[in-house]
Enzyme design. Structure first.
Site, PDB file in Angstrom:
ATOM      1  N   LYS A  32       1.031  -1.063   0.030  1.00 15.56           N
ATOM      2  CA  LYS A  32       0.108   0.048  -0.015  1.00 15.56           C
ATOM      3  C   LYS A  32       0.830   1.318  -0.041  1.00 15.56           C
ATOM      4  O   LYS A  32       1.896   1.333   0.578  1.00 15.56           O
ATOM      5  CB  LYS A  32      -0.893  -0.044   1.546  1.00 15.56           C
ATOM      6  CG  LYS A  32      -1.739   1.322   1.233  1.00 15.56           C
ATOM      7  CD  LYS A  32      -2.725   0.980   2.509  1.00 15.56           C
ATOM      8  CE  LYS A  32      -2.158   1.874   3.763  1.00 15.56           C
ATOM      9  NZ  LYS A  32      -1.913   3.222   3.851  1.00 15.56           N
ATOM     10  N   ASP A  59      -3.581   4.340  -1.666  1.00 20.56           N
ATOM     11  CA  ASP A  59      -4.398   4.727  -0.624  1.00 20.56           C
ATOM     12  C   ASP A  59      -4.145   6.339  -0.401  1.00 20.56           C
ATOM     13  O   ASP A  59      -3.657   6.540   0.571  1.00 20.56           O
ATOM     14  CB  ASP A  59      -3.945   3.980   0.769  1.00 20.56           C
ATOM     15  CG  ASP A  59      -4.675   4.518   1.846  1.00 20.56           C
ATOM     16  OD1 ASP A  59      -5.717   4.887   1.791  1.00 20.56           O
ATOM     17  OD2 ASP A  59      -4.042   4.335   3.096  1.00 20.56           O
ATOM     18  N   LYS A  61      -7.139   8.157  -0.168  1.00 21.45           N
ATOM     19  CA  LYS A  61      -8.332   8.565   0.275  1.00 21.45           C
ATOM     20  C   LYS A  61      -9.016   9.688  -0.305  1.00 21.45           C
ATOM     21  O   LYS A  61      -9.268  10.729   0.034  1.00 21.45           O
ATOM     22  CB  LYS A  61      -8.064   8.786   1.953  1.00 21.45           C
ATOM     23  CG  LYS A  61      -7.644   7.692   2.309  1.00 21.45           C
ATOM     24  CD  LYS A  61      -7.387   7.622   4.134  1.00 21.45           C
ATOM     25  CE  LYS A  61      -7.164   6.690   4.964  1.00 21.45           C
ATOM     26  NZ  LYS A  61      -5.791   6.133   4.611  1.00 21.45           N
ATOM     27  N   ASP A  64     -13.095  14.816  -2.666  1.00 25.02           N
ATOM     28  CA  ASP A  64     -13.205  15.963  -3.432  1.00 25.02           C
ATOM     29  C   ASP A  64     -14.419  16.010  -4.184  1.00 25.02           C
ATOM     30  O   ASP A  64     -15.136  15.052  -4.302  1.00 25.02           O
ATOM     31  CB  ASP A  64     -12.110  16.209  -4.042  1.00 25.02           C
ATOM     32  CG  ASP A  64     -11.551  17.456  -4.182  1.00 25.02           C
ATOM     33  OD1 ASP A  64     -12.392  18.591  -4.579  1.00 25.02           O
ATOM     34  OD2 ASP A  64     -10.154  18.078  -4.063  1.00 25.02           O
ATOM     35  N   THR A 124     -10.426   3.496  10.843  1.00 23.72           N
ATOM     36  CA  THR A 124     -10.329   2.599  12.201  1.00 23.72           C
ATOM     37  C   THR A 124      -9.753   3.530  13.239  1.00 23.72           C
ATOM     38  O   THR A 124      -9.717   2.890  14.408  1.00 23.72           O
ATOM     39  CB  THR A 124      -9.491   1.582  11.752  1.00 23.72           C
ATOM     40  OG1 THR A 124      -8.119   1.815  10.996  1.00 23.72           O
ATOM     41  CG2 THR A 124     -10.042   0.386  11.003  1.00 23.72           C
ATOM     42  N   ARG A 217       2.768  -0.493  11.116  1.00 23.41           N
ATOM     43  CA  ARG A 217       3.641  -0.505  12.218  1.00 23.41           C
ATOM     44  C   ARG A 217       4.219  -1.810  12.613  1.00 23.41           C
ATOM     45  O   ARG A 217       5.313  -2.077  13.045  1.00 23.41           O
ATOM     46  CB  ARG A 217       3.253   0.421  13.058  1.00 23.41           C
ATOM     47  CG  ARG A 217       3.295   2.217  12.670  1.00 23.41           C
ATOM     48  CD  ARG A 217       2.566   3.110  13.607  1.00 23.41           C
ATOM     49  NE  ARG A 217       1.035   2.853  13.055  1.00 23.41           N
ATOM     50  CZ  ARG A 217       0.145   3.687  13.721  1.00 23.41           C
ATOM     51  NH1 ARG A 217       0.466   4.499  14.546  1.00 23.41           N
ATOM     52  NH2 ARG A 217      -0.953   3.577  13.449  1.00 23.41           N
TER      53      ARG A 217
END
Ligand code: C5P
Length: 241
Positions: A32, A59, A61, A64, A124, A217
């Site tokens: 990603k 990604d 997001k 607009d 999330t 992470r």
């Protein structure tokens, strides 16, 4: 097909991204590219991954006006990415414009498959309290996700990005083959959550029949990222829906 493992290349430079992609080759199903890497390295990050044969989830997001989003989807399609995400809260016109743009641009440039548009439901990192505070939402995160899943369905997106807490509800309300992607995955239920709120484990995701988990992470910051990725994959394989 089982649950795929996608790794978020949340790193500052193209050099870092290349090093990790080479390190994790064979241990992951896709990478990603998100805001941090794309803003610093741009399309070169996507080109590097596609050259190495990886599937890429861009990604960014998108959220607009429909015209801007459809043009940005066209640009991403020309980069040959496999997945693009848009915020479902951007409105049905915007989401439909994204789906249409991916299809028409793919045909125009002769791609065998158009990129899949994934609709982001509720991040999330947000929980019920954050939704109430920032959006004055009277709906809980789960209720809002179910509502947005119906929007996703009506706009004919290929999949939805959500937390594992809502997967069963989405499967119930939107029968069929919605591709479900869940970030917010941690190695164990009591692992460090960082800024995430609606979290779960890889085993939970596999049991629920999630299509792909996104892990950042917990792999990137592991002492041995390959070992961490291998463990996530084993967990995905070990738990059957
Ligand atoms: O480090 P961690 O595993 O929490 O990273 C999750 C990744 O998934 C981040 O790159 C984040 O931007 C992304 N993501 C998310 N929630 C979404 C969509 C993408 O956390 N709804």
């Amino acid at each position: 097909m089982g649950t795929q493992l996608w790794v978020a290349l949340d790193v500052p430079t193209l050099g870092d991204a290349t090093r990790i992609a080479e390190l994790l080759e064979g241990s992951v199903d896709a990478f990603k590219v998100g805001l941090q890497l794309f803003v610093s390295a741009g399309p070169a990050a996507v080109r590097m991954l596609k050259k190495k044969g990886f599937d890429v989830f861009l990604d960014l997001k998108y959220h607009d006006i429909p015209n801007t989003v459809s043009n940005a989807v066209r640009s991403a399609t020309r980069l040959r990415v496999d997945y693009i995400d848009v915020h479902l809260s951007g409105g049905t016109d915007m989401v439909k414009a994204a789906v249409e743009a991916a299809k028409t641009e793919a045909v125009k440039i002769g791609l065998r498959r158009a990129p899949k548009i994934l609709g982001i439901s509720v991040l999330t990192s947000l929980d019920d309290k954050a939704l109430e505070e920032t959006l004055a939402s009277r709906l809980s995160a789960s209720e809002l996700v179910v509502h947005l899943a119906k929007v996703a369905r009506s706009c004919r997106v290929s999949g939805i990005v959500t937390s594992i807490h809502e997967v069963s509800m989405i499967r119930e309300c939107c029968s069929g083959d919605l591709f479900i992607v869940t970030p917010g995955i941690r190695a164990t239920a009591d692992a460090e959550r960082h800024d995430q709120r609606r979290v779960g484990t890889a085993a939970d995701a596999a049991r629920l029949g999630v299509s792909a988990i996104v892990v950042g992470r917990s792999i990137l910051r592991a002492e041995d990222p390959v070992e961490a990725a291998t463990r996530f994959r084993a967990e995905l394989r070990g738990a059957t829906p």
